[in-house]
Design an enzyme around this catalytic site. Sequence first.
Site, PDB file in Angstrom:
ATOM      1  N   GLU A   1       0.849  -1.180   0.000  1.00  0.00           N
ATOM      2  CA  GLU A   1       0.000   0.000   0.000  1.00  0.00           C
ATOM      3  C   GLU A   1       0.889   1.235   0.000  1.00  0.00           C
ATOM      4  O   GLU A   1       1.858   1.306   0.777  1.00  0.00           O
ATOM      5  CB  GLU A   1      -0.916   0.023   1.232  1.00  0.00           C
ATOM      6  CG  GLU A   1      -1.942   1.130   1.148  1.00  0.00           C
ATOM      7  CD  GLU A   1      -2.939   1.119   2.306  1.00  0.00           C
ATOM      8  OE1 GLU A   1      -3.795   2.003   2.343  1.00  0.00           O
ATOM      9  OE2 GLU A   1      -2.851   0.232   3.173  1.00  0.00           O
TER      10      GLU A   1
ATOM     11  N   MET B   1       0.562  -2.949   8.539  1.00  0.00           N
ATOM     12  CA  MET B   1      -0.187  -3.088   7.288  1.00  0.00           C
ATOM     13  C   MET B   1      -1.135  -4.265   7.396  1.00  0.00           C
ATOM     14  O   MET B   1      -0.747  -5.361   7.813  1.00  0.00           O
ATOM     15  CB  MET B   1       0.783  -3.278   6.120  1.00  0.00           C
ATOM     16  CG  MET B   1       0.113  -3.435   4.772  1.00  0.00           C
ATOM     17  SD  MET B   1      -0.871  -1.981   4.347  1.00  0.00           S
ATOM     18  CE  MET B   1      -2.114  -2.737   3.306  1.00  0.00           C
TER      19      MET B   1
ATOM     20  N   ASN C   1      -2.553  -6.436   5.432  1.00  0.00           N
ATOM     21  CA  ASN C   1      -2.635  -7.461   4.395  1.00  0.00           C
ATOM     22  C   ASN C   1      -3.513  -8.631   4.854  1.00  0.00           C
ATOM     23  O   ASN C   1      -3.379  -9.122   5.971  1.00  0.00           O
ATOM     24  CB  ASN C   1      -1.242  -8.003   4.069  1.00  0.00           C
ATOM     25  CG  ASN C   1      -0.201  -6.913   4.000  1.00  0.00           C
ATOM     26  OD1 ASN C   1      -0.249  -6.058   3.144  1.00  0.00           O
ATOM     27  ND2 ASN C   1       0.735  -6.951   4.943  1.00  0.00           N
TER      28      ASN C   1
ATOM     29  N   GLU D   1      -5.327  -2.958  12.783  1.00  0.00           N
ATOM     30  CA  GLU D   1      -5.059  -3.831  11.638  1.00  0.00           C
ATOM     31  C   GLU D   1      -6.050  -4.993  11.594  1.00  0.00           C
ATOM     32  O   GLU D   1      -6.492  -5.402  10.508  1.00  0.00           O
ATOM     33  CB  GLU D   1      -3.626  -4.351  11.686  1.00  0.00           C
ATOM     34  CG  GLU D   1      -2.555  -3.270  11.755  1.00  0.00           C
ATOM     35  CD  GLU D   1      -2.723  -2.176  10.717  1.00  0.00           C
ATOM     36  OE1 GLU D   1      -3.134  -2.473   9.583  1.00  0.00           O
ATOM     37  OE2 GLU D   1      -2.450  -1.000  11.045  1.00  0.00           O
TER      38      GLU D   1
END
Length: 896
Positions: free
Chosen positions: A137, A279, A281, A314
């Site tokens: 990202e 992040m 993911n 997250e």
Amino acid sequence: MKDTKLQTRETEAAPVKTVYLKDYQVPDFLFDQVELNFDLGEKETVVRSHIQVRRNPEAKGRATSLVLNGEELALDSVSINKMPLDSSAYKVSETSLTLFQVPDLFALEIQVRIKPQENKALSGLYRSGPHFSTQCESQGFRRITYFLDRPDVMSRFSTTINADAARYPILLSNGNPVGSGKTNDGRHWVRWEDPFKKPGYLFALVAGDFDLLEDQFKTLSGRTVALRIYVEKGYGGQSHHAMQAVKKAMKWDEENYGREYDLDIYMLVGMSDFNMGAMENKGLNIFNTKALLVSPETATDDDHIYVESVIAHEYFHNWTGNRITCRDWFQLSIKEGLTIFRDQSFTEDTTAKTVARIRDVIALRTRQFPEDAGPLAHPVRPESYERIDNFYTSTVYNKGAEVARMLRIILGPEPFRRAMDLYFMRYDGQAVTIEEFVKVMEALSGLDLTQFRLWYSQAGTPVLEVSDEYDGKQKTYTLNFKQSCPPTPGQSHKKPMFIPVKIGLLDQAGKALPLVLNGASGSEPLQETVLHITKPTETVVFKNIAVSSPIPSLLRGFSAPVKMNFDYSDEALAILFKHDTDQFNRWEAGQKYAERSLLRLIQDYQHKKPLRLSDEFIALWESVLKKLPEDKFLLSQMLTLPSERYLAELLSVIDVEAIHAAREFMALEAAKKLKDLWLRIYQDLHDPQTPYVYDVQEVGKRQLKNLCLYYLMLLPEQSTLGMAQFKDALTKNMTDTFGALRCLSNLPSPLRAMALDQFYSAWRQQPLIVDKWLAVQAGSKLETTLTEIKKLIAHEAFDFKNPNKVYSLIGTFAQQNMYRFHEPRGEGYAFLTDCVLQLNEFNPIVAARMVKPLVEWRRFDPERQRLMREYLETILRQKKLSGDVQELVTKSLQEE
């Protein structure tokens, strides 16, 4: 370091293309299935992609070519339907691969080579020490392979990773593991399949050898999810708090939003080299180690809270960001602002509700409000950008969170929850817009939120001017509201906003008054209500108010991100500070009282008058210290003075010296006049033999104890108190260690050097603790601070290529140490310029973050303006200036 001016090259940076929201078009093609194969090598990595492509039936026109994004890639081959393409069938540029005359439905195969070991930008696939990791990202996936790298192209991914078995025994990617094996050449492979569609920015790969902590979580429906946390070797003992935070977040999301985890396995990985905090993911969250690793010995209470909040953030992205993502980057706040609101609510529920809210509001006022008032001001949903990396801002995140919070206030908790359920049901598996989110709120509530949408499209911080009047004959109390919003770049004329104002009334004894709106027949009196302020001027009348001079408790809980002005008397603020039933507004009243006193001191300093702190202020603090309420966490916040950064936002021209002098004087006066109370409370709370326990009550005690220590250490005769605490806590309690070290770092005393040396000697092998050592020196108010920072740049502990080191040393100095960074000769500006230019060469994202203190140049006195502008122009003249830095500097220099 070389002088920046000697490095200047008179070469204009390359122009950067502006992207506009109004130009959005759906993609011409869609990728249904993506199969990736990685052959990880020590010099280069081979990436093979097999993509099922089909023409998008919703696309306008009929594109004959497919344009794929790609950067820093060496193309080996391209095939369509297993037929290799001749070089005449495609075109390669520095940023794209264009395939000519493609069919409506086809299988695309591409092989590229990349060099993760040389990737110092930490975007795409890169090496972090002995590990491979990714950060995709916002536009990092295009540095891995050619792809339609945009969030509205959502595909099902399968990934096979092949690597040396000895060096990289652990191979991770998104989804669930479905196969593995060994080869005859000492290598092995693992295949992962993600059953959920996602855009390329949510792809992740990790390879290496890690410590592993395992656990499991049983979902609300009875499914068992395997939980795994991977951290760098030797740090496994610092991941237990993170595991508990994971389970806490999973349970909270089930209870508050009905969201269950959807894969068989949930993995978290900690990396030392990481540009961001973490992040999201899908199924494989990658964290900066700062946001994952804690233990009582190595991390403070605030670190523990931070780790919990980032992990929650997250994890919550699994639904608000992954299952439902943003259609384009202009809609970034639909995943980030909404998820920030969710993680803030989590922290409020799981720590100290009022303190968590206070800290979020402080962050908003000291980061986002200045952004709204500066040359980089932009709406929560921007209309254009040059580099999307520059829009991961406090406006998109924190103001976006406040907008979501306002929706919850306006709708009410239960209707908001039902609206969120509808949102999840309607848009699961899709890339959506902010408009679609707001329409769900309207559909569920029946409200017309047309005016409310301005919070997404209009930049700037609204200002509410409030006045009151009391009619003794009619027994009515009237509040008059007037709203306005200053002009911002590109938006000179502002429309009135929909502002929810939560309010209560107190009498002169501090007792809550019942509220009945004039004209509201038959309604039951309330202790508080929410007013909807929607017009430029508005009057609200309360009836049956039998007492004269009621005191309004306005904007309770900070119900809207606005600046509110009401002419409270000092006496009224004192009553609110002592008695308001809204704990946030108790703190707010104390801050306004302190703020008013500080502004008087600033004015006296500017006019060279003697500084004096009122006895009434001291008496107010003394009264709460003597009562010593049960909530010590809240008390510690109530007795913390407004920061220099916050005070700067109250002045039309920032007077660095006056702000510093006033705040230092006020703190010292509070230390002197309340010395006995500070000392008694400190001694009552301080027991070096008490083992560390992480819970809200114990955190509150440590917060108050270390605040007492701060005030006591302003007195020369108490300097040994901090050194004693430092030595007692050094290897067993980082909260107390660092609380003492912060105080010692500001002492012009041999104790300072002694403490810093002992701290580094004890923890030099722990990178995150060394970051604290760097930061505490960068934040020192001593005159030698910049000289010492320059020495630390060459120290073994510092590394320009590690973002955490840069943020700790350079970021702390430039962004938090206002007094020393804005030294009048401009030496801080020269230092930061040199750092930005060095970072620009290999990590534009970090360089852009570091340049921001200079872009606020218009807020300062003429001489500082001249110096800061000169250094910005120096940056702009550099050859090969990154687009990230160029955009920020150019915008800051544009004429107003």
